[in-house]
Write a protein that holds these residues in place. Structure first.
Motif, PDB file in Angstrom:
ATOM      1  N   GLU A 107       0.830  -1.209   0.000  1.00 18.64           N
ATOM      2  CA  GLU A 107       0.000   0.000   0.000  1.00 18.64           C
ATOM      3  C   GLU A 107       0.861   1.255   0.000  1.00 18.64           C
ATOM      4  O   GLU A 107       0.598   2.210  -0.746  1.00 18.64           O
ATOM      5  N   SER A 111       0.962   4.006  -2.940  1.00 15.15           N
ATOM      6  CA  SER A 111       0.558   5.363  -2.558  1.00 15.15           C
ATOM      7  C   SER A 111       1.632   6.372  -2.937  1.00 15.15           C
ATOM      8  O   SER A 111       1.328   7.463  -3.447  1.00 15.15           O
ATOM      9  N   GLU A 127      -3.421   2.124  -9.028  1.00 17.58           N
ATOM     10  CA  GLU A 127      -4.679   2.401  -8.323  1.00 17.58           C
ATOM     11  C   GLU A 127      -5.385   1.111  -7.936  1.00 17.58           C
ATOM     12  O   GLU A 127      -5.893   0.976  -6.809  1.00 17.58           O
ATOM     13  N   ALA A 131      -5.936  -0.522  -4.015  1.00 15.76           N
ATOM     14  CA  ALA A 131      -7.225  -0.999  -3.488  1.00 15.76           C
ATOM     15  C   ALA A 131      -7.113  -2.439  -3.001  1.00 15.76           C
ATOM     16  O   ALA A 131      -7.638  -2.793  -1.935  1.00 15.76           O
ATOM     17  N   GLN A 134      -5.288  -2.610   0.330  1.00 13.98           N
ATOM     18  CA  GLN A 134      -6.168  -2.201   1.435  1.00 13.98           C
ATOM     19  C   GLN A 134      -7.155  -3.312   1.773  1.00 13.98           C
ATOM     20  O   GLN A 134      -7.414  -3.587   2.956  1.00 13.98           O
ATOM     21  N   SER A 145     -13.540   2.687  -0.909  1.00 11.05           N
ATOM     22  CA  SER A 145     -13.351   4.043  -1.428  1.00 11.05           C
ATOM     23  C   SER A 145     -12.438   4.020  -2.662  1.00 11.05           C
ATOM     24  O   SER A 145     -12.716   4.698  -3.660  1.00 11.05           O
ATOM     25  N   SER A 146     -11.374   3.230  -2.601  1.00 13.88           N
ATOM     26  CA  SER A 146     -10.435   3.149  -3.732  1.00 13.88           C
ATOM     27  C   SER A 146     -11.080   2.483  -4.928  1.00 13.88           C
ATOM     28  O   SER A 146     -10.899   2.921  -6.075  1.00 13.88           O
ATOM     29  N   TYR A 147     -11.824   1.412  -4.702  1.00 12.95           N
ATOM     30  CA  TYR A 147     -12.510   0.734  -5.812  1.00 12.95           C
ATOM     31  C   TYR A 147     -13.567   1.662  -6.434  1.00 12.95           C
ATOM     32  O   TYR A 147     -13.708   1.713  -7.663  1.00 12.95           O
TER      33      TYR A 147
END
Length: 208
Positions: A107, A111, A127, A131, A134, A145-147
């Protein structure tokens, strides 16, 4: 008075509106010289920045070519984070951490990559990788949130399909069965050509 002796108005006899260039320079030479100096400094500064950037990229590439292990990639990623070589090192780091099951550092690596290389061709993969990292840490709120961010892009994201699957999987793991069903149903209904259709149908069948 003879009509012929009356002075005739000539349009070219109007008061001069456009100043003589030499006169204008003399009147405004201070402002003109300052403006010219600002432009020259801006050009010189921009050129200097590009020269510096080119040298930095060259050093980063050289450092990257000299290593093939996690410690070396970490050093390149930290020292040259904002270079293409630094971005590649961050991707290599994420891959090596993933192989070791170190999802927290996966992660972090993704990031960091996205912080400096949001417009890179590798950004969409990063990206999705973020996800998944996480999700693997059971941080389902962050994963969802990322998905969602992947799915909601104005233009179709290249990893939209696996993001739908990942989002449904995260909802299911978090005990949100109905949300998972809805995501899968929407994906199946709105997708005609995807290798993930079969997986989505299988997941939905199990949830039902």
């Amino acid at each position: 008075m003879d009509e012929k002796s009356v002075p005739q108005n000539n349009p070219f006899d109007e008061p001069r509106i456009i100043a003589d260039p030499e006169e204008m320079f003399q009147n405004y030479k201070h402002q003109i010289l300052i403006g010219a100096a600002v432009i020259i400094l801006a050009i010189a500064g921009g050129t200097g920045w590009w020269v510096y950037k080119g040298k930095l990229e060259k050093r980063a590439q050289a450092a990257l070519q000299e290593t093939d292990n996690k410690e070396g990639w970490l050093a390149v990623a930290e020292e040259y984070a904002n270079t293409s070589a630094g971005g590649f090192a961050q991707i290599k780091l994420a891959e090596s951490y993933k192989e070791a099951g170190d999802w927290e550092n996966v992660e972090k690596a993704f990031s960091t990559f996205l912080q400096y290389h949001k417009r890179s061709p590798l950004a969409p993969a990063a990206e999705l990788g973020l996800a998944r990292a996480q999700e693997a840490q059971q941080n389902y709120d962050a994963a969802q949130s990322s998905y969602h961010a992947i799915i909601a892009t104005p233009e179709l994201h290249p990893f939209s399909a696996p993001a739908h699957i990942g989002l449904a999987r995260s909802y299911e793991a978090a005990g949100q069965k109905e949300a998972a069903q809805q995501i899968l149903a929407d994906f199946i209904a709105n997708t005609t050509d995807s290798a993930f259709i079969t997986e989505a149908e299988s997941m939905l069948k199990k949830l039902n």
